[in-house]
Enzyme design. Structure first.
Site, short mmCIF file in Angstrom:
data_model
loop_
_atom_site.label_atom_id
_atom_site.label_comp_id
_atom_site.label_asym_id
_atom_site.label_seq_id
_atom_site.Cartn_x
_atom_site.Cartn_y
_atom_site.Cartn_z
N GLU A 71 0.82 -1.22 0.00
CA GLU A 71 0.00 0.00 0.00
C GLU A 71 0.85 1.27 0.00
O GLU A 71 0.43 2.30 -0.52
CB GLU A 71 -0.96 0.01 1.20
N PHE A 90 -11.53 -7.51 14.01
CA PHE A 90 -10.43 -7.96 13.16
C PHE A 90 -10.12 -6.89 12.11
O PHE A 90 -11.00 -6.38 11.44
CB PHE A 90 -10.81 -9.29 12.46
N GLN A 91 -8.86 -6.55 12.01
CA GLN A 91 -8.35 -5.53 11.07
C GLN A 91 -9.01 -4.18 11.27
O GLN A 91 -9.25 -3.45 10.30
CB GLN A 91 -8.50 -6.01 9.62
N LYS A 148 -17.72 -1.20 5.98
CA LYS A 148 -18.05 -2.28 5.04
C LYS A 148 -19.56 -2.38 4.81
O LYS A 148 -20.02 -2.56 3.68
CB LYS A 148 -17.50 -3.61 5.55
N MET A 183 23.89 9.43 2.55
CA MET A 183 23.71 10.73 3.19
C MET A 183 24.01 10.65 4.69
O MET A 183 24.62 11.56 5.26
CB MET A 183 22.28 11.25 2.97
#
Ligand SMILES: Cc1ncc(C[n+]2csc(CCOP(=O)(O)OP(=O)(O)O)c2C)c(N)n1
Length: 616
Positions: A74, A136-137, A186, A502
């Site tokens: 993602e 969940f999630q 959802k 760097m």
């Protein structure tokens, strides 16, 4: 993909200019979401499905207007949306599921926020009844992204989906652009609802001021013609406002010198004789010094970032300040403004041109002759340059410079974060807007490959190069799989110095050359003082790239440089990665050490410029 309208450009109000009769159709919330995306003109969505967002992926499959690009992580979706937005001027879109899918978007959302890039992130959320139960999630992504979004929405009522999508695109793309998150439960995606379009947006507290105040414009013009040592200090706001043409007119009308910040490269041609280069920690000596010794900072869409100002209380001590920005919160934030101007940079500059011309007509013209004598002297004495690498080795600056020369200034360049980023800003000539993409405010390693992917998806006819470090490349290179599978043939130049260059540079300068954990190609038994073990490559970027469906090339010797770049330029059916093995001890110069005054700028190691300070 079939022909369809382009995504809305920044500043468009999608709902407001959707003509024709109202559509009213019964469908699911998920279908309504996809129809809304089509209606605002979103043509490309980068994302990954999962449980909570799954209902939306079903109608997405049937859309002939929205192309979904299935990324590998993602974070890649978020940076791709950013790269798309920066390259096209339109709003970028990414999509993820709830919980870890959404939290993987946090870095690119923060990145887009810091650089004022218009993206809309759509996330699935657990069902509305489960919100707050540690389902969940479940993650409170609205809470998490509150400080790093311009605005965010939690949608639990499917009837709100069209309005929220219209508002999200409007907020992201207007005023000071930025990321907007839309989190949809959802059950709202699954429920039956009525899709209505166009929709009335309702944003009573959101009215960005674009038209500047005439009195302030007149004041600013008066100060500009009265100044003896002005500098047009130009930031990313000018680029985002599409004000490149206006800027050039103002600069040439006034004859004032111009500096463009890291976020603004390309908005004023690098080759223009009035351009002094980039200010800041690794800016050019003439640009940094001009600001320091200026009597008027004519600030357009820039924000006095600490990387530009150095130690703030010693920054440009002799200068009055005109500060124009679309975001009133920026004005006076770091440096008080004598003349504040709130407005869109394009409108501000257009009005300034008229006001300056009026001053000229009244016989008031700025005389910057003495100033240009000094500026030209600094330009002559302190041009950008670099030390050649030891015989037979490639210097990273030479690689980047040569890519810029052979590929040219029509291409888009996306950089990672580190030394290679600074060299890409210094040694490639940017002549046009939207040809330089980078993570300026956040400094996000891993930005380059997915941002280049997004840029190429948005502008498929343009050659797109990612200039990446070997450290950055190891963060997000998996998006090359996405590129290979979706016909997005970007080119990647890995500037492989075997280290987190760097950070290593700071260890060289400030930590007695103790290279703690910056050597990438060797394990802890090596103390980092050893040169890269040539031949032992973990990972082998050529093999890795080939495994991801790309052409993998390697270049180790200066005499092969041109041939390998040309070879990469000719491959357009697949992504190409070139592993450039470069000298590991090259350093970025000039440099103003963190926390010190810009007066302390070093043109090169132990080389402090002599300005013969009669102008002070
Ligand atoms: C996500 C993230 N982690 C850590 C850093 C700190 N950091 C800045 S530059 C840099 C080294 C980058 O190394 P590399 O990609 O090899 O580029 P180089 O400097 O060698 O050109 C690091 C670790 C960062 N900017 N971003």
């Amino acid at each position: 993909m079939t022909e369809h309208a382009a995504s809305p450009r920044r500043g468009d109000t999608p709902a407001a200019h959707a003509p024709g009769p109202q559509t009213t159709e019964t469908m699911t919330g998920a279908q309504s979401l996809i129809r809304s995306l089509e209606a605002v003109g979103a043509d490309t969505v980068f994302g990954i499905p999962g449980g909570a967002i799954l209902p939306a992926y079903d109608p997405l499959m049937d859309s002939t207007k929205v192309r979904h690009i299935l990324v590998r992580h993602e974070q890649g979706a978020g940076h791709a949306a950013t790269g798309y937005a920066q390259a096209t001027g339109r709003v970028g879109v990414c999509m993820a599921t709830s919980g870890p899918g959404a939290t993987n978007l946090v870095t690119p959302i923060a990145d887009a926020y810091m650089d004022s890039v218009p993206i809309v992130a759509i996330t699935g959320q657990v069902a509305s009844k489960a919100i707050g139960t540690d389902a969940f999630q479940e993650a409170d992504i609205c809470g998490i992204t509150m400080p790093i979004t311009k605005h965010n929405f939690l949608v639990t009522d499917p009837a709100e989906i069209p309005r929220v999508i219209a508002e999200a695109f409007h907020i992201a793309g207007t005023g000071r652009p930025g990321p907007v998150l839309v989190d949809i439960a959802k059950d709202a995606l699954q429920a039956t609802t009525v899709f209505r379009w166009p929709v009335e947006t309702s944003l009573p507290g959101y009215r960005p001021v674009t038209k500047p105040h005439a009195k302030q414009i007149r004041e600013a013009a008066k100060m500009l013609v009265a100044a003896r040592k002005p500098v047009l200090y130009v930031g990313g706001g000018v680029l985002k406002a599409n004000a490149s043409a206006e800027l050039r007119i103002l600069a040439e009308l006034t004859g004032a010198p111009v500096v463009t910040t890291l976020m603004a490269l390309g908005v004023f041609p690098d080759s223009h004789p009035q351009h002094l280069g980039m200010p800041g920690m690794h800016g050019s000596v003439p640009a940094v010094t001009a600001l320091q010794k200026s009597d008027l900072l004519f600030t357009l869409g820039a924000r006095f970032d600490d990387r530009v100002t150095g130690k703030l209380d010693s920054f440009a001590p002799f200068a009055k300040v005109v500060h124009a920005d679309i975001d009133p919160a920026e004005i006076g934030k770091n440096r008080p403004a004598d003349v504040p101007i709130v407005g869109d940079a394009r409108e501000v500059i257009a009005d300034l041109i008229v006001a300056v011309q009026a001053e000229f007509d009244a016989g008031h013209k700025g005389d910057y002759t003495d100033w240009w004598v000094k500026l030209n002297e600094w330009k002559r004495t302190y041009p950008l340059g670099y030390e050649a690498a030891p015989e037979g080795e490639l210097s990273p600056q030479q690689v980047i410079e040569r890519i810029g020369q052979l590929v040219g200034s029509d291409a888009i360049y996306a950089a990672g974060v580190g030394q290679h980023q600074m060299w890409a800003s210094q040694f490639i000539t940017y002549e046009k807007p939207a040809t330089w993409l980078n993570s300026g405010g956040a400094g996000t390693m891993g930005y380059a490959v997915p941002a280049a992917m997004g840029a190429k998806a948005g502008r498929p006819d343009t050659e797109v190069w990612a200039i990446d470090g070997d450290g950055c490349f190891q963060m997000t290179n998996q998006e090359l799989v996405t590129c290979a599978l979706n016909n997005i043939p970007i080119k990647v130049a890995v500037i492989n110095n075997g280290s987190l260059g760097m950070v290593r540079q700071w260890q060289t300068l400030f930590y007695n050359q103790r290279y703690s954990n910056t050597v990438l190609h060797a394990g802890p038994e090596h103390d980092g003082k050893q040169p890269p073990a040539r031949g032992t490559r973990i990972p082998d970027f050529v093999m890795l790239s080939e495994a991801m469906g790309c052409v993998g090339l390697r270049c180790e010797r200066p005499e092969d440089l041109d041939a390998v770049i040309k070879q990469a330029m000719e491959i357009n059916d697949r992504p190409v990665v070139i592993d450039f093995i470069v000298h590991q001890d090259a350093m970025v110069w000039p440099m103003v050490a963190a926390g010190t005054s810009n007066d302390e700028i070093l043109a090169a190691r132990d080389v402090r410029p002599d300005f013969g300070d009669d102008l002070d």
